[in-house]
Scaffold this motif. Structure first.
Motif, PDB file in Angstrom:
ATOM      1  N   ASP A  12       0.872  -1.169   0.000  1.00  0.00           N
ATOM      2  CA  ASP A  12       0.000   0.000   0.000  1.00  0.00           C
ATOM      3  C   ASP A  12       0.911   1.221   0.000  1.00  0.00           C
ATOM      4  O   ASP A  12       1.749   1.378   0.880  1.00  0.00           O
ATOM      5  CB  ASP A  12      -0.870  -0.031   1.253  1.00  0.00           C
ATOM      6  N   PRO A  13       0.787   2.135  -0.960  1.00  0.00           N
ATOM      7  CA  PRO A  13       1.684   3.284  -0.999  1.00  0.00           C
ATOM      8  C   PRO A  13       1.435   4.312   0.103  1.00  0.00           C
ATOM      9  O   PRO A  13       2.251   5.196   0.309  1.00  0.00           O
ATOM     10  CB  PRO A  13       1.424   3.885  -2.379  1.00  0.00           C
ATOM     11  N   ALA A  14       0.326   4.186   0.821  1.00  0.00           N
ATOM     12  CA  ALA A  14       0.010   5.077   1.948  1.00  0.00           C
ATOM     13  C   ALA A  14       0.025   6.544   1.521  1.00  0.00           C
ATOM     14  O   ALA A  14       0.731   7.363   2.084  1.00  0.00           O
ATOM     15  CB  ALA A  14       0.947   4.824   3.122  1.00  0.00           C
ATOM     16  N   LEU A  15      -0.782   6.845   0.514  1.00  0.00           N
ATOM     17  CA  LEU A  15      -0.898   8.210   0.011  1.00  0.00           C
ATOM     18  C   LEU A  15      -2.208   8.828   0.461  1.00  0.00           C
ATOM     19  O   LEU A  15      -3.220   8.133   0.588  1.00  0.00           O
ATOM     20  CB  LEU A  15      -0.839   8.217  -1.522  1.00  0.00           C
ATOM     21  N   GLY A  16      -2.190  10.141   0.671  1.00  0.00           N
ATOM     22  CA  GLY A  16      -3.397  10.864   1.028  1.00  0.00           C
ATOM     23  C   GLY A  16      -4.281  11.074  -0.189  1.00  0.00           C
ATOM     24  O   GLY A  16      -3.990  10.605  -1.293  1.00  0.00           O
TER      25      GLY A  16
END
Length: 66
Positions: A12-16
């Protein structure tokens, strides 16, 4: 589903959310503890917004804010 190449990292790139963080287009801010943080090297001196990049830069168009 199988990867077509062995050893590929998937995460998961964990982007907003896609938002206006400054710069010419919308960007997604990376999480400070996400896999993109400080994962780059030999990046351009600034990100898409004109913000200076760290030596161990964040992958993508948006450098982590201090």
């Amino acid at each position: 589903e199988a990867d077509c190449t062995p050893g590929i990292l998937t995460a998961d790139p964990a982007l907003g959310a896609l938002e206006d963080h400054g710069g010419p287009t919308l960007t997604r801010a990376p999480a400070t503890d996400g896999p993109a943080a400080a994962a780059g090297s030999d990046c351009a001196a600034t990100d898409q917004r004109g913000t200076a990049r760290a030596t161990a830069c964040t992958l993508g168009a948006h450098e982590l804010d201090d």
